[in-house]
Design an enzyme around this catalytic site. Structure first.
Site, PDB file in Angstrom:
ATOM      1  N   CYS A  41       0.827  -1.205   0.207  1.00 26.47           N
ATOM      2  CA  CYS A  41       0.007  -0.083   0.054  1.00 26.47           C
ATOM      3  C   CYS A  41       0.866   1.173  -0.230  1.00 26.47           C
ATOM      4  O   CYS A  41       1.595   1.696  -0.959  1.00 26.47           O
ATOM      5  CB  CYS A  41      -1.037  -0.123   0.974  1.00 26.47           C
ATOM      6  SG  CYS A  41      -2.551   0.844   0.877  1.00 26.47           S
ATOM      7  N   HIS A 136      -3.105  -5.181   2.070  1.00 27.86           N
ATOM      8  CA  HIS A 136      -2.541  -5.303   3.096  1.00 27.86           C
ATOM      9  C   HIS A 136      -2.334  -6.789   3.419  1.00 27.86           C
ATOM     10  O   HIS A 136      -3.659  -7.417   4.072  1.00 27.86           O
ATOM     11  CB  HIS A 136      -3.092  -4.787   4.180  1.00 27.86           C
ATOM     12  CG  HIS A 136      -3.143  -3.162   4.185  1.00 27.86           C
ATOM     13  ND1 HIS A 136      -2.267  -2.525   5.027  1.00 27.86           N
ATOM     14  CD2 HIS A 136      -3.698  -2.335   3.392  1.00 27.86           C
ATOM     15  CE1 HIS A 136      -2.146  -1.366   4.690  1.00 27.86           C
ATOM     16  NE2 HIS A 136      -2.873  -1.171   3.810  1.00 27.86           N
ATOM     17  N   GLU A 138      -1.125  -8.405   5.762  1.00 23.83           N
ATOM     18  CA  GLU A 138      -0.846  -8.841   7.310  1.00 23.83           C
ATOM     19  C   GLU A 138      -2.317  -8.774   7.979  1.00 23.83           C
ATOM     20  O   GLU A 138      -2.414  -9.188   8.970  1.00 23.83           O
ATOM     21  CB  GLU A 138      -0.001  -7.567   7.763  1.00 23.83           C
ATOM     22  CG  GLU A 138      -0.662  -6.487   8.172  1.00 23.83           C
ATOM     23  CD  GLU A 138      -0.754  -5.567   6.848  1.00 23.83           C
ATOM     24  OE1 GLU A 138      -0.560  -5.740   5.659  1.00 23.83           O
ATOM     25  OE2 GLU A 138      -1.107  -4.165   6.897  1.00 23.83           O
TER      26      GLU A 138
HETATM   27  N1  GLN Z   1      -3.447   6.420   0.657  1.00 23.39           N
HETATM   28  C1  GLN Z   1      -2.005   6.192   1.258  1.00 23.39           C
HETATM   29  C2  GLN Z   1      -1.202   6.863   0.793  1.00 23.39           C
HETATM   30  O1  GLN Z   1      -1.377   7.622  -0.327  1.00 23.39           O
HETATM   31  C3  GLN Z   1      -2.029   4.684   1.439  1.00 23.39           C
HETATM   32  C4  GLN Z   1      -2.808   3.736   2.272  1.00 23.39           C
HETATM   33  C5  GLN Z   1      -2.497   2.833   2.893  1.00 23.39           C
HETATM   34  O2  GLN Z   1      -1.327   2.489   3.111  1.00 23.39           O
HETATM   35  N2  GLN Z   1      -3.289   1.670   3.308  1.00 23.39           N
HETATM   36  O3  GLN Z   1      -0.021   6.613   1.203  1.00 23.39           O
END
Ligand code: GLN
Length: 156
Positions: A41, A136, A138
């Site tokens: 992410c 994610h 995890e």
């Molecule tokens: N929207 C977040 C970003 O731009 C990422 C979100 C997340 O890691 N769950 O970094």
């Protein structure tokens, strides 16, 4: 350092802090010298060469030859879960949790797609020792992505 996992969170903050505390340059050097990194992410955003919908001045560490779009599904309320078929990991499908997630909009020839949504949008990629997922792993107790990354660390 044998390998690094850059977790989810907020990439613009990770960027600011990593530069303010002098971590960004050593991390970039480690990535260029082949250190395995798994970005999930916001972590995926950090290891992307190109960031779309970045905040003003936002930089990434880079390494993965991709363009990634931040918040590609909308706001926190548009977070969702889905099952993904991931041939590299075999059966059963991976239950993937997307939280204000990015997508991979464009990837260079050296990048391998590991997973896409049913509409074709790319959500997991690898390039050499770099691994990135929009979601994610995890959150679910399924350790196959972690094991996949550890295999890279072991062979590096
Ligand atoms: N929207 C977040 C970003 O731009 C990422 C979100 C997340 O890691 N769950 O970094």
């Amino acid at each position: 350092m044998a390998g690094l996992v850059i977790p989810g969170g907020e990439s613009s903050v990770m960027d600011k802090l990593s530069r303010a505390f002098g971590l960004a340059d050593p991390l970039k050097a480690a990535i260029s010298s082949g250190m395995p990194v798994y970005g999930t992410c916001a972590g995926l955003i950090m290891i992307a060469d190109r960031v779309l919908d970045a905040i003003a001045g936002q930089q990434s560490l880079g390494g993965l030859d991709i363009s990634v779009r931040r918040n590609a599904f909308g706001s926190q309320l548009d977070s969702f879960e889905t099952d993904l078929d991931i041939p590299a990991l075999g059966a059963p499908p991976v239950h993937a949790v997307f939280i204000r997630a990015p997508i991979v909009e464009e990837a260079g020839a050296g990048v391998r797609t590991l997973a896409s949504l049913s509409d074709g949008r790319v959500v997991a990629v690898e390039q050499g020792n770099l691994l990135g997922t929009s979601f994610h792993p995890e959150m679910t107790g399924d350790t196959r992505f972690h094991e996949y990354f550890l295999a890279k660390v072991r062979s590096a």
